[in-house]
Design a protein around this motif. Structure first.
Motif, mmCIF file in Angstrom:
data_model
loop_
_atom_site.group_PDB
_atom_site.id
_atom_site.type_symbol
_atom_site.label_atom_id
_atom_site.label_comp_id
_atom_site.label_asym_id
_atom_site.label_seq_id
_atom_site.Cartn_x
_atom_site.Cartn_y
_atom_site.Cartn_z
ATOM 1 N N LEU A 26 0.825 -1.207 0.000
ATOM 2 C CA LEU A 26 0.000 0.000 0.000
ATOM 3 C C LEU A 26 0.862 1.260 0.000
ATOM 4 C CD1 LEU A 26 -2.856 -1.059 2.444
ATOM 5 C CD2 LEU A 26 -3.055 -0.626 -0.008
ATOM 6 N N ASP A 38 -11.175 4.305 1.255
ATOM 7 C CA ASP A 38 -11.353 2.929 1.743
ATOM 8 C C ASP A 38 -10.015 2.220 1.887
ATOM 9 O OD1 ASP A 38 -14.077 3.165 1.933
ATOM 10 O OD2 ASP A 38 -14.454 2.351 -0.090
ATOM 11 N N GLU A 39 -9.100 2.474 0.960
ATOM 12 C CA GLU A 39 -7.775 1.854 1.052
ATOM 13 C C GLU A 39 -6.988 2.423 2.231
ATOM 14 O OE1 GLU A 39 -6.734 0.615 -3.529
ATOM 15 O OE2 GLU A 39 -6.629 2.743 -2.999
ATOM 16 N N TRP A 40 -7.166 3.719 2.518
ATOM 17 C CA TRP A 40 -6.506 4.290 3.691
ATOM 18 C C TRP A 40 -7.029 3.644 4.968
ATOM 19 C CZ3 TRP A 40 -2.115 6.593 4.064
ATOM 20 C CH2 TRP A 40 -1.625 7.368 3.015
ATOM 21 N N LEU A 41 -8.353 3.453 5.024
ATOM 22 C CA LEU A 41 -8.929 2.791 6.199
ATOM 23 C C LEU A 41 -8.394 1.371 6.335
ATOM 24 C CD1 LEU A 41 -12.642 3.981 6.074
ATOM 25 C CD2 LEU A 41 -10.880 4.629 7.710
ATOM 26 N N TYR A 42 -8.241 0.678 5.218
ATOM 27 C CA TYR A 42 -7.699 -0.686 5.238
ATOM 28 C C TYR A 42 -6.258 -0.674 5.755
ATOM 29 C CZ TYR A 42 -6.020 -5.178 3.519
ATOM 30 O OH TYR A 42 -5.447 -6.423 3.420
ATOM 31 N N ARG A 43 -5.459 0.309 5.292
ATOM 32 C CA ARG A 43 -4.064 0.403 5.746
ATOM 33 C C ARG A 43 -3.995 0.675 7.251
ATOM 34 N NH1 ARG A 43 0.192 3.171 7.058
ATOM 35 N NH2 ARG A 43 2.201 2.855 6.068
ATOM 36 N N TYR A 44 -4.861 1.574 7.748
ATOM 37 C CA TYR A 44 -4.884 1.851 9.180
ATOM 38 C C TYR A 44 -5.292 0.610 9.978
ATOM 39 C CZ TYR A 44 -4.530 6.782 7.921
ATOM 40 O OH TYR A 44 -4.104 7.980 7.420
ATOM 41 N N ASP A 45 -6.216 -0.176 9.445
ATOM 42 C CA ASP A 45 -6.625 -1.409 10.114
ATOM 43 C C ASP A 45 -5.457 -2.398 10.168
ATOM 44 O OD1 ASP A 45 -8.585 -3.219 11.286
ATOM 45 O OD2 ASP A 45 -8.399 -4.344 9.396
ATOM 46 N N LEU A 46 -4.682 -2.488 9.074
ATOM 47 C CA LEU A 46 -3.503 -3.366 9.070
ATOM 48 C C LEU A 46 -2.498 -2.922 10.128
ATOM 49 C CD1 LEU A 46 -2.886 -3.844 5.234
ATOM 50 C CD2 LEU A 46 -3.872 -5.489 6.825
ATOM 51 N N GLN A 49 -3.729 -3.984 13.553
ATOM 52 C CA GLN A 49 -3.515 -5.419 13.776
ATOM 53 C C GLN A 49 -2.052 -5.699 14.105
ATOM 54 O OE1 GLN A 49 -5.070 -7.945 10.633
ATOM 55 N NE2 GLN A 49 -6.779 -6.525 10.292
#
Length: 179
Positions: A26, A38-46, A49
């Motif tokens: 990313l 949405d991709e930024w939110l996915y990166r923050y979720d990664l 984790q």
């Protein structure tokens, strides 16, 4: 057990590697084309984790090491790993003599030690001996109120107070982890 323990960490290492790879991919896309919300939110979720995995790992090694310098913020280095593993080896009882018998099985050693301390801390049978009635006088005697307080059953609040008052990084239990 050592093979099982090594395999137990394998999944975690693979998950860490996958998260780092996804974050790196990313990051490369950010430099080239940018990311959608949405991709930024996915990166923050990664990242969240990955942060959970790292904090769990640090907590595990803090419990294993029980060294004050680890609690003060030292890094999880090879030296620290050697200290933690050396402590485990030093605290292990590989064999124990019970008179002429050699106990090597962990179950036999545990049963022998448990039996020893149960007999040590159990009430001795009545021997018929007692102290003279005039041995203690006046203020030396336990009053009825003190005796009632000493013989009261344990309360849940009192047990939790005692547990919270313990040093959280000392005296490992049967699972090898401290309080």
């Amino acid at each position: 057990m050592k093979g099982w323990g090594a395999n137990l960490g394998h999944d975690l290492r693979e998950r860490k590697k996958a998260l780092l790879t996804a974050i790196h991919a990313l990051d490369l896309r950010v430099d080239a084309t940018g990311l959608s919300p949405d991709e930024w939110l996915y990166r923050y979720d990664l990242e969240d984790q990955l942060s959970v995995i790292f904090s769990d790992d640090e907590a595990y090694w803090r419990l294993r090491g029980t060294q004050k310098w680890v609690l003060m913020g030292d890094a999880n280095t090879a030296y620290f790993q050697a200290i933690a593993n050396g402590r485990r080896r030093r605290n292990t009882i590989p064999l124990l003599w019970d008179g002429p018998a050699l106990l090597q099985s962990p179950c036999d050693i545990w049963a022998h030690v448990d039996g020893f301390y149960r007999s040590l801390f159990s009430a001795a049978p009545w021997s018929g001996l007692s102290l003279a009635h005039d041995c203690w006088t006046g203020l030396q005697l336990v009053s009825d109120a003190e005796n009632a307080a000493l013989t009261d059953p344990f309360s849940e609040g009192g047990v939790w107070t005692a547990i919270r008052g313990m040093n959280p990084t000392s005296a490992p239990g049967l699972d090898g982890l401290p309080v």
